[in-house]
Design a protein around this motif. Structure first.
Motif, short mmCIF file in Angstrom:
data_model
loop_
_atom_site.label_atom_id
_atom_site.label_comp_id
_atom_site.label_asym_id
_atom_site.label_seq_id
_atom_site.Cartn_x
_atom_site.Cartn_y
_atom_site.Cartn_z
N ASP A 65 34.85 59.02 39.64
CA ASP A 65 35.59 59.26 40.88
C ASP A 65 35.86 57.92 41.59
O ASP A 65 35.31 56.89 41.23
CB ASP A 65 34.86 60.26 41.79
N ARG A 66 36.72 57.94 42.60
CA ARG A 66 37.29 56.70 43.11
C ARG A 66 36.25 55.73 43.64
O ARG A 66 36.26 54.54 43.35
CB ARG A 66 38.30 57.02 44.22
N ARG A 67 35.30 56.25 44.41
CA ARG A 67 34.31 55.40 45.04
C ARG A 67 33.48 54.67 43.97
O ARG A 67 33.30 53.46 44.01
CB ARG A 67 33.39 56.27 45.89
N LEU A 68 33.03 55.46 42.97
CA LEU A 68 32.21 54.90 41.89
C LEU A 68 33.04 53.91 41.08
O LEU A 68 32.55 52.89 40.62
CB LEU A 68 31.72 56.06 41.01
N ARG A 69 34.32 54.23 40.94
CA ARG A 69 35.17 53.38 40.13
C ARG A 69 35.29 51.98 40.74
O ARG A 69 35.21 50.98 40.05
CB ARG A 69 36.57 54.01 40.04
N GLU A 70 35.42 51.93 42.08
CA GLU A 70 35.55 50.62 42.72
C GLU A 70 34.29 49.80 42.56
O GLU A 70 34.34 48.61 42.25
CB GLU A 70 35.92 50.81 44.20
N ALA A 71 33.13 50.45 42.73
CA ALA A 71 31.86 49.74 42.57
C ALA A 71 31.72 49.25 41.13
O ALA A 71 31.27 48.12 40.87
CB ALA A 71 30.70 50.65 42.95
N THR A 72 32.12 50.11 40.18
CA THR A 72 31.96 49.76 38.77
C THR A 72 32.91 48.64 38.37
O THR A 72 32.57 47.81 37.51
CB THR A 72 32.20 51.01 37.90
N GLN A 73 34.08 48.59 38.98
CA GLN A 73 35.03 47.50 38.70
C GLN A 73 34.38 46.15 38.95
O GLN A 73 34.43 45.25 38.11
CB GLN A 73 36.26 47.62 39.60
N ILE A 74 33.73 46.05 40.11
CA ILE A 74 33.10 44.78 40.48
C ILE A 74 32.02 44.44 39.46
O ILE A 74 31.92 43.29 38.99
CB ILE A 74 32.52 44.90 41.90
N GLU A 75 31.25 45.45 39.09
CA GLU A 75 30.16 45.24 38.16
C GLU A 75 30.67 44.81 36.78
O GLU A 75 30.14 43.90 36.15
CB GLU A 75 29.40 46.55 38.02
N LEU A 76 31.74 45.47 36.34
CA LEU A 76 32.31 45.18 35.03
C LEU A 76 32.79 43.74 34.98
O LEU A 76 32.55 43.01 34.01
CB LEU A 76 33.48 46.15 34.78
N LYS A 77 33.46 43.34 36.04
CA LYS A 77 33.96 41.96 36.14
C LYS A 77 32.78 40.98 36.08
O LYS A 77 32.84 39.95 35.40
CB LYS A 77 34.74 41.81 37.44
N GLY A 78 31.70 41.34 36.79
CA GLY A 78 30.52 40.47 36.81
C GLY A 78 29.92 40.33 35.43
O GLY A 78 29.59 39.22 34.98
N ILE A 79 29.80 41.46 34.72
CA ILE A 79 29.23 41.42 33.37
C ILE A 79 30.10 40.58 32.45
O ILE A 79 29.62 39.76 31.66
CB ILE A 79 29.07 42.86 32.82
N GLN A 80 31.41 40.74 32.58
CA GLN A 80 32.32 39.99 31.71
C GLN A 80 32.19 38.50 31.94
O GLN A 80 32.12 37.73 30.99
CB GLN A 80 33.76 40.46 31.94
N SER A 81 32.13 38.08 33.22
CA SER A 81 32.09 36.63 33.44
C SER A 81 30.72 36.08 33.07
O SER A 81 30.60 34.94 32.63
CB SER A 81 32.49 36.29 34.87
N ARG A 82 29.65 36.91 33.21
CA ARG A 82 28.33 36.43 32.83
C ARG A 82 28.23 36.23 31.31
O ARG A 82 27.71 35.25 30.84
CB ARG A 82 27.26 37.43 33.29
N LEU A 83 28.77 37.20 30.55
CA LEU A 83 28.64 37.12 29.09
C LEU A 83 29.70 36.21 28.48
O LEU A 83 29.52 35.70 27.37
CB LEU A 83 28.77 38.51 28.46
#
Lengths: 363, 299, 263
Positions: free
Chosen positions: A177-195
């Motif tokens: 759902d939208r709220r979770l999606r926004e939080a997950t976007q940030i997290e996904l971006k973080g994981i990508q730049s870390r790895l």
């Protein structure tokens, strides 16, 4: 910032090179002569309406589809003949495709076990991966016992487990759902730049692509329309179709009256007002008819365009005003918050001007 | 990789080989023997199979084929009558099954959600128990001075002595095949969206109109497979007419059985089988098509 | 909205329907404990017919034949039926799919007398000696279709991406099948085996055609004594058989319920 960037700024060999790939299903053309280059470490988004071929392209990279024509190169090597299990590429499915008969840990460990890793190393990697996606303590749950967001994380951890050179994500946030999606976007971006792993993500949501991607490719009917950094495409794309796909846009027609450098003076057909529009391609010769694109936030109060309010909506931080000109054209403008008085009622006469640098010529 | 490919090839070949040997070949053999002449021999038909490639032997074999058995079928009205009786009994039984099975399936589909799996299990369970025994149970009930007549006697009613009659056969068939009618209808009704009924009611349809315009049309696929699932095997039923029917209850399955076991006329029994097969070919082809289409839709 | 709710009429229909389904069987069980030989007269509770059953040598022999036939034919049918289901569930165009489906389902939908006769004629034409093996092969032929239908339904229910995910994670096609598809289909394969087993145990018609002198099955034995009328001993045998099957189905459904969270 360059108006278009077909290549990542560094000059290294691209990690992925797609050269003239065509794929047919029966008589339907799913991919039509697609060429793209994706640099190592990039977060690359494929966007487009459903059926545009973006998922087919992803499945071709994963090895589930064979291109009818063209080549796919990974690190300069043609991988066309490699079955999915031999590619240093992993995919996160839109449905997640978690094995329902295995616990979360078994799911994540599946690819590691196939690689023949020793048990102790698998255990260490599992700890690492569950920490990465913040799911410690859920290792023994089965997919049916996890929430949608948790399943999404298990799928991500599973796809990352083999440390792929390239991670493919098929609408990874589509089921949230939208709220979770926004939080997950940030997290996904973080994981990508870390790895530092190269991500290629498919989405139909242009906002998601804007938020996450280093570069975006817009696809339609199997063809790549344009490629570039999302901010550049959003403000300076070449075609009207891309401008409309990436968000609300006002398209006004006019005639070029003068040119200087990458800019053109355009006299708008309806109001006769002069607007300065960027023209990086030099599409508009003096005297030619052109179309000028302006995002709603590029319209400010002024007197270049006169119109009457049809609907005005208070969005909180700002107000969306939909107005109609005397000539019948619809304008969408994002204006500052209206204050306690509320947005203007229908029928109110309004005037707009184009903010400096907000307009550009599209084909 | 090579071994895996070989294993995959074997996995494909085995079912094909099995079906060709045990399903296709036997039907070909039946067709051939239905064209043979019956004989007092072991096995009781002529000409015998020849597994040679010698064309002369094949010629001799072909010369021995004839339509005698089919002529016998046409000549004796026993076969006509049993074919018509099979058709009549199968049609009547299927109609009764629809009338009995549909309300049961509908009631099951309307039951509270947590009750449904239990009801489903209860309806399926008899299917797992012996068909023969379930038919046998009715002998004790229907026979003269049996449980039904005894119960009727308690109310001062005359005995019916139903055993060995066509009504007894119909009762037995409806009893034995009820799950086959209920399950496909229930499967369709259970999946329907309850909001559809509310929508119909909201749009002004009463109970009857809702049933006629929404429930019934939506359940048509289940109804169709229930009808075919029952009609085809009932048409060839042997056990029920044999145990519950009288000597005048003719059905093709029973006729085939007695030609084979009683008269030891294998060619004639084969001819009966071929006729049955042809009579059922049409509904079976239809069943297969609809089954395939359903399978595709689920993919 | 009255029509949409479960009401008294539904309850009555269900009660009558279930009474019709179970009444005759319950009566059969009840009368198997009847001390009297007369079927309609209740002569008090007794287990004498069960004792008589144990002493009945032909019935015991037939039971053993039936069990052996059922076990072996169900195992064969499970193997062939599962392979057939895998073939059918494969996406896209498979050469001869229509012919294959028709041949696969024919023994399930055709009248038993046709299946039994055709198999017997095949065995005779091939020169097979009729006996326990011909019955076993015939039963495997009939029940393969049932196994295939049950397993195929399950295979179609398994998400197609699962096998792709396994491949993506480094599994060869064979490994992907063995570690993902097969475990997920296992409950259906088990159910298919159980179904094949009970169908074989139950079959009279096909067995009658294909059995030889030494291979009389339990239903054949029951049938020949039933033709002579109702006997309390057969009541007892039937009750025992129904109890066994009921217990087996119960155990199977409990076992599958325990696995429910994983599916």
């Amino acid at each position: 910032m360059p108006a278009r960037a077909d290549f990542a700024s560094d000059a290294r060999v691209p990690l992925v090179a797609i050269e003239g790939v065509t794929k047919r299903f029966g008589s339907a053309l799913a991919l039509d002569d697609v060429s793209l280059e994706i640099g190592a470490g990039e977060f690359f988004c494929l966007v487009g309406p459903s059926g545009c071929g973006k998922s087919t392209l992803l499945r071709t990279l994963a090895g589930f589809e064979q291109p009818d024509e063209g080549r796919t190169l990974l690190d300069g090597r043609d991988i066309a003949g490699d079955p999915p299990e031999r590619r240093p590429v992993n995919i996160m499915f839109q449905s997640y495709a978690l094995f329902p008969h295995m616990s979360a840990a078994k799911n994540v460990a599946y690819g590691l076990a196939r690689a023949g890793l020793p048990r102790a190393e698998i255990a260490a990697r599992l700890r690492e991966l569950f920490a990465l996606v913040r799911l410690e303590g859920f290792e023994d749950r089965y997919p049916a016992q996890l929430s949608g967001g948790q399943r999404q994380r298990v799928a991500l951890a599973r796809a990352l487990a083999r440390r792929p050179r390239l991670l493919l994500l098929d609408e990874p946030l589509g089921a949230l759902d939208r709220r979770l999606r926004e939080a997950t976007q940030i997290e996904l971006k973080g994981i990508q730049s870390r790895l530092g792993t190269t991500f290629v993500m498919v989405t139909h949501d242009q906002g998601e692509a804007m938020a996450l991607a280093d570069r975006v490719a817009v696809l339609d009917r199997g063809r790549v329309l344009e490629v570039g950094p999302p901010s550049a495409l959003y403000r300076r794309c070449r075609t009207r179709a891309v401008a409309e796909f990436l968000g609300d846009v006002n398209v006004l027609s006019g005639v070029v009256v003068a040119r200087a450098g990458g800019r053109a003076q355009v006299r708008l057909g309806e109001s006769g007002a002069l607007v300065e529009a960027a023209d990086p391609d030099g599409a508009g010769e003096t005297g030619s008819n052109v179309e000028v694109a302006v995002r709603p936030e590029g319209l400010v109060p002024g007197d270049a365009l006169g119109a009457t309010v049809e609907v005005a909506t208070d969005l909180g931080p700002n107000a969306l005003v939909i107005a109609r000109t005397a000539g019948g054209a619809t304008l969408r403008a994002l204006l500052p918050a209206p204050g306690a008085a509320g947005p203007p009622p229908p029928g109110t006469p309004v005037g707009f001007a184009v903010a400096p640098g907000a307009a550009w010529i599209v084909r | 990789m090579n071994r895996a490919a070989a294993a995959s090839r074997v996995a494909t070949m085995l079912p094909w080989a099995w079906l060709l040997v045990f399903v296709a070949a036997p039907l070909v053999v039946v067709a051939k023997i239905s064209l043979s002449e019956s004989a007092v021999a072991q096995p009781p038909y002529r000409p015998r199979w020849s597994w040679t490639l010698d064309p002369a032997a094949w010629q001799a074999f072909a010369d021995g084929l004839g339509l005698d058995s089919y002529r016998a079928l046409l000549a004796d009205d026993l076969y006509w009558r049993s074919a018509l009786a099979s058709l009549a009994i199968a049609s009547a039984a299927t109609a009764i099954l629809v009338l009995v099975g549909y309300p049961v399936a509908l009631a099951m589909a309307r039951a509270p959600k947590r009750l449904r799996p239990v009801l489903l299990a209860i309806v399926i369970l008899p299917f797992w128990t012996s068909f023969l025994i379930r038919v046998y149970a009715w002998i004790a009930i229907l026979r003269p001075a049996g449980l039904l007549d005894a119960a009727l006697g308690l109310f001062g009613l005359p005995p019916l002595e139903l055993l060995n009659s066509t009504p007894a056969v119909l009762i037995g068939i409806v009893y034995a095949y009820l799950p086959f009618m209920v399950l496909p209808i229930y499967a369709v009704l259970e999946r329907r969206d309850p909001a559809l009924l509310e929508a119909a009611a909201d749009l002004g349809a009463g109970t009857v109109a809702t049933f006629r315009t929404v429930t019934l049309p939506l359940s048509r696929p289940g109804l169709a497979s229930g009808v075919l699932l029952c009609f085809v095997p009932i048409f060839g039923e042997f056990v029920i007419p044999d145990l519950l029917g009288g000597s005048d209850t003719l059905m093709l399955g029973r006729t085939l059985w007695s030609e084979f076991f009683g008269n030891r006329d294998w060619p004639l029994a084969s001819a009966v089988a071929i006729v049955m097969l042809l009579a059922l070919a049409l509904p079976l082809a239809w069943l297969r098509e609809s089954g395939l289409r359903r399978g595709d839709a689920r993919r | 909205m009255r029509g949409a709710r479960f009401g008294g009429l539904d309850l009555a229909i269900l009660a009558v329907g279930l009474a019709f389904l179970y009444g005759p069987m319950l009566l059969l069980v009840l009368y198997s404990f009847n001390a009297s030989r007369l079927v309609t007269v209740w002569g008090g509770f007794s287990t004498r017919w069960y004792a008589a059953l144990l002493a009945n040598e032909p019935l015991r022999e037939a039971s053993l034949v039936s069990l052996r036939v059922a076990l072996v034919s169900a195992a064969l049918a499970t193997l062939v039926g599962t392979l057939a289901a895998i073939l059918l569930a494969r996406p896209g165009r498979v050469a001869g799919r229509r012919t294959f489906t028709a041949l696969l389902l024919a023994p399930m939908v055709l009248p038993e007398v046709i299946v039994g006769l055709s198999l017997l004629l095949l065995f005779v034409a091939l020169g097979f000696e009729r006996g326990i093996w011909t019955v076993t092969l015939a039963h495997a032929t009939v029940t393969t279709a049932f196994v295939a239908v049950v397993v195929q339904a399950r295979l179609l229910g398994i998400e197609r991406d699962l096998e792709a995910a396994a491949r993506d994670l480094g599994a060869s096609p064979a490994t992907a099948f063995l570690t993902v598809t097969l475990p997920l289909a296992a409950p259906a394969i088990g159910a298919g085996f159980l179904l094949a087993f009970t169908l074989s145990l139950d079959d009279l018609v096909v067995a009658s055609f294909t059995a030889g002198p030494g291979s009389t099955t339990l239903p054949m034995r029951i049938y020949s004594s039933v033709r002579l009328g109702v006997t309390p001993e057969i009541n007892a045998a039937s009750s025992l058989l129904m109890g066994l099957v009921g217990a087996a189905v119960l155990v199977a459904s409990l076992a599958s319920r325990r696995r429910a969270p994983t599916t």
